[in-house]
Design an enzyme around this catalytic site. Structure first.
Site, PDB file in Angstrom:
ATOM      1  N   LYS A   1     -18.261   3.733   7.299  1.00 26.72           N
ATOM      2  CA  LYS A   1     -17.871   2.512   7.753  1.00 26.72           C
ATOM      3  C   LYS A   1     -17.179   2.710   8.611  1.00 26.72           C
ATOM      4  O   LYS A   1     -17.345   1.482   9.762  1.00 26.72           O
ATOM      5  CB  LYS A   1     -17.596   1.565   6.557  1.00 26.72           C
ATOM      6  CG  LYS A   1     -18.637   1.523   5.473  1.00 26.72           C
ATOM      7  CD  LYS A   1     -18.227   0.368   4.343  1.00 26.72           C
ATOM      8  CE  LYS A   1     -16.903   1.019   3.448  1.00 26.72           C
ATOM      9  NZ  LYS A   1     -17.360   2.009   2.596  1.00 26.72           N
TER      10      LYS A   1
ATOM     11  N   ARG B   1     -17.134  -6.779  -1.049  1.00 32.84           N
ATOM     12  CA  ARG B   1     -17.200  -5.796  -1.994  1.00 32.84           C
ATOM     13  C   ARG B   1     -17.483  -6.250  -3.368  1.00 32.84           C
ATOM     14  O   ARG B   1     -17.874  -5.396  -4.298  1.00 32.84           O
ATOM     15  CB  ARG B   1     -15.925  -4.846  -2.141  1.00 32.84           C
ATOM     16  CG  ARG B   1     -15.902  -3.716  -1.172  1.00 32.84           C
ATOM     17  CD  ARG B   1     -14.647  -2.925  -1.705  1.00 32.84           C
ATOM     18  NE  ARG B   1     -14.442  -1.567  -1.393  1.00 32.84           N
ATOM     19  CZ  ARG B   1     -13.991  -0.898  -0.281  1.00 32.84           C
ATOM     20  NH1 ARG B   1     -13.700  -1.748   0.807  1.00 32.84           N
ATOM     21  NH2 ARG B   1     -14.005   0.543  -0.430  1.00 32.84           N
TER      22      ARG B   1
ATOM     23  N   ARG C   1     -12.166  14.603   4.290  1.00 33.48           N
ATOM     24  CA  ARG C   1     -11.089  13.797   4.754  1.00 33.48           C
ATOM     25  C   ARG C   1      -9.824  13.850   4.128  1.00 33.48           C
ATOM     26  O   ARG C   1      -8.818  13.618   4.568  1.00 33.48           O
ATOM     27  CB  ARG C   1     -11.690  12.151   4.685  1.00 33.48           C
ATOM     28  CG  ARG C   1     -10.945  11.088   5.402  1.00 33.48           C
ATOM     29  CD  ARG C   1     -11.553  10.010   5.471  1.00 33.48           C
ATOM     30  NE  ARG C   1     -11.612   9.187   3.684  1.00 33.48           N
ATOM     31  CZ  ARG C   1     -12.099   7.920   3.716  1.00 33.48           C
ATOM     32  NH1 ARG C   1     -13.023   7.581   4.631  1.00 33.48           N
ATOM     33  NH2 ARG C   1     -12.122   7.488   2.371  1.00 33.48           N
TER      34      ARG C   1
ATOM     35  N   ARG D   1      -5.290  10.882   2.459  1.00 37.34           N
ATOM     36  CA  ARG D   1      -5.235   9.500   1.620  1.00 37.34           C
ATOM     37  C   ARG D   1      -5.003   9.921   0.241  1.00 37.34           C
ATOM     38  O   ARG D   1      -5.785  10.570  -0.396  1.00 37.34           O
ATOM     39  CB  ARG D   1      -6.499   8.768   1.874  1.00 37.34           C
ATOM     40  CG  ARG D   1      -6.439   7.541   2.955  1.00 37.34           C
ATOM     41  CD  ARG D   1      -7.608   7.014   3.338  1.00 37.34           C
ATOM     42  NE  ARG D   1      -8.521   6.486   2.122  1.00 37.34           N
ATOM     43  CZ  ARG D   1      -9.297   5.656   2.218  1.00 37.34           C
ATOM     44  NH1 ARG D   1      -9.921   5.506   3.535  1.00 37.34           N
ATOM     45  NH2 ARG D   1     -10.085   5.171   1.480  1.00 37.34           N
TER      46      ARG D   1
ATOM     47  N   ARG E   1     -14.240   5.272  -7.610  1.00 36.17           N
ATOM     48  CA  ARG E   1     -14.449   4.752  -6.720  1.00 36.17           C
ATOM     49  C   ARG E   1     -16.135   4.734  -6.659  1.00 36.17           C
ATOM     50  O   ARG E   1     -16.572   3.521  -6.300  1.00 36.17           O
ATOM     51  CB  ARG E   1     -13.896   5.178  -5.397  1.00 36.17           C
ATOM     52  CG  ARG E   1     -12.246   4.768  -5.285  1.00 36.17           C
ATOM     53  CD  ARG E   1     -11.538   5.631  -4.258  1.00 36.17           C
ATOM     54  NE  ARG E   1     -12.239   5.652  -2.756  1.00 36.17           N
ATOM     55  CZ  ARG E   1     -12.139   6.516  -1.888  1.00 36.17           C
ATOM     56  NH1 ARG E   1     -11.469   7.480  -2.157  1.00 36.17           N
ATOM     57  NH2 ARG E   1     -12.565   6.167  -0.616  1.00 36.17           N
TER      58      ARG E   1
HETATM   59  P1  ATP Z   1     -14.929   4.243   3.649  1.00 35.08           P
HETATM   60  O1  ATP Z   1     -14.868   5.766   3.718  1.00 35.08           O
HETATM   61  O2  ATP Z   1     -16.698   4.351   4.097  1.00 35.08           O
HETATM   62  O3  ATP Z   1     -14.627   3.658   4.906  1.00 35.08           O
HETATM   63  P2  ATP Z   1     -13.788   3.624   1.464  1.00 35.08           P
HETATM   64  O4  ATP Z   1     -14.252   3.084   0.304  1.00 35.08           O
HETATM   65  O5  ATP Z   1     -13.294   5.051   1.246  1.00 35.08           O
HETATM   66  O6  ATP Z   1     -14.702   3.403   2.612  1.00 35.08           O
HETATM   67  P3  ATP Z   1     -11.688   1.475   2.109  1.00 35.08           P
HETATM   68  O7  ATP Z   1     -12.559   0.692   2.633  1.00 35.08           O
HETATM   69  O8  ATP Z   1     -10.711   1.955   3.062  1.00 35.08           O
HETATM   70  O9  ATP Z   1     -12.089   3.036   1.872  1.00 35.08           O
HETATM   71  O10 ATP Z   1     -10.867   1.055   0.815  1.00 35.08           O
HETATM   72  C1  ATP Z   1     -10.009   1.614   0.299  1.00 35.08           C
HETATM   73  C2  ATP Z   1      -9.561   0.800  -1.115  1.00 35.08           C
HETATM   74  O11 ATP Z   1      -8.894  -0.188  -0.758  1.00 35.08           O
HETATM   75  C3  ATP Z   1     -10.625   0.549  -2.063  1.00 35.08           C
HETATM   76  O12 ATP Z   1     -10.870   1.487  -2.935  1.00 35.08           O
HETATM   77  C4  ATP Z   1      -9.947  -0.609  -2.675  1.00 35.08           C
HETATM   78  O13 ATP Z   1      -9.060  -0.404  -3.648  1.00 35.08           O
HETATM   79  C5  ATP Z   1      -9.211  -1.279  -1.565  1.00 35.08           C
HETATM   80  N1  ATP Z   1     -10.273  -2.249  -0.891  1.00 35.08           N
HETATM   81  C6  ATP Z   1     -10.392  -2.162   0.353  1.00 35.08           C
HETATM   82  N2  ATP Z   1     -11.395  -3.422   0.829  1.00 35.08           N
HETATM   83  C7  ATP Z   1     -11.362  -4.061  -0.537  1.00 35.08           C
HETATM   84  C8  ATP Z   1     -11.956  -5.551  -0.798  1.00 35.08           C
HETATM   85  N3  ATP Z   1     -12.751  -6.009   0.037  1.00 35.08           N
HETATM   86  N4  ATP Z   1     -11.836  -5.909  -1.964  1.00 35.08           N
HETATM   87  C9  ATP Z   1     -10.960  -5.135  -3.013  1.00 35.08           C
HETATM   88  N5  ATP Z   1     -10.214  -3.984  -2.628  1.00 35.08           N
HETATM   89  C10 ATP Z   1     -10.529  -3.519  -1.488  1.00 35.08           C
HETATM   90 MG    MG Z   2     -12.832   2.992   5.730  1.00 32.67          MG
END
Ligand code: ATP
Ligand code: MG
Length: 190
Positions: free
Chosen positions: A14, A89, A128, A134, A145
């Site tokens: 994303k 989400r 990553r 992270r 997750r």
């Molecule tokens: P990607 O790797 O595809 O960019 P990701 O799921 O690894 O996506 P982020 O989108 O950066 O990572 O989200 C990291 C964390 O932030 C999530 O696990 C959650 O705890 C929190 N978070 C982010 N967006 C939301 C949301 N819309 N609602 C609730 N929690 C969120």
């Molecule tokens: Mg992200």
């Protein structure tokens, strides 16, 4: 304004494809994950709350996310297009996004669902972890997750389909092909 949702499991790309679309089409971008990590870095109250959820691989409560999203969106008024990365989400967030856009005379233009196999997702996230460090990119939290994604986020695919805005793009191991599919999907909405 074009309102484009980039949707997919953790590690589906994303953030990467948001950057590509910003560069190629001049869209602006809201990454809720980046917003939350910024709050954590700055040690704000919101950051302290968010950290407790993120470190457990859980979602931040909807009501909090919805307020944040609206204020960030309003601060970026005037952009040609907006990419929503990491939001919505949950179904509650999707309904809130729809309501927020409707109030502003806007709508979700399209959602790109990035489909990637779970083993590839895990591989990317562990890589990553080495590069970005992270806190939530460790095997145990990643598994949580994935489960949160399956239970709370994946049901949104049907929601987007019902809204008539869903485009699905499957990664088959060929990165250049995926990049080109993303470009073509965005061109199709312009
Ligand atoms: P990607 O790797 O595809 O960019 P990701 O799921 O690894 O996506 P982020 O989108 O950066 O990572 O989200 C990291 C964390 O932030 C999530 O696990 C959650 O705890 C929190 N978070 C982010 N967006 C939301 C949301 N819309 N609602 C609730 N929690 C969120
Ligand atoms: Mg992200």
């Amino acid at each position: 304004m074009y309102n484009l949702v980039i949707f997919g499991a953790p590690g589906s790309g994303k953030g990467t494809y948001s950057a590509q679309i910003m560069e190629e089409f001049g869209f602006d971008h809201i990454s809720t994950g980046d917003v939350l990590r910024g709050e954590i870095k700055n040690g704000t109250e919101l950051g302290k709350t968010a950290k407790q959820y993120i470190d457990q691989g859980q979602l931040i409560p909807d009501s909090l996310m919805i307020d944040i999203l609206a204020s960030v969106y309003d601060s970026k008024k005037g952009a040609k297009g907006m990419i929503f990365d990491g939001f919505p989400r949950t179904i509650v967030q999707a309904e809130a996004l729809k309501a927020m856009l409707t109030e502003r005379g806007e709508k979700i233009t399209r959602t790109l669902n990035l489909i990637v196999k779970e083993e590839e997702l895990m591989r990317r996230l562990l890589k990553r972890a080495e590069i970005e460090g992270r806190a939530d990119d460790n095997e145990e939290t990643i598994k949580k997750r994935f489960a949160v994604y399956e239970n709370q986020t994946k049901p949104l695919i049907e929601w987007f389909r019902n809204e008539g805005v869903l485009t699905e793009l499957t990664y088959d191991g060929d990165r250049a092909k995926m990049d080109a599919s993303i470009s073509a999907a965005v061109k199709a909405i312009l």
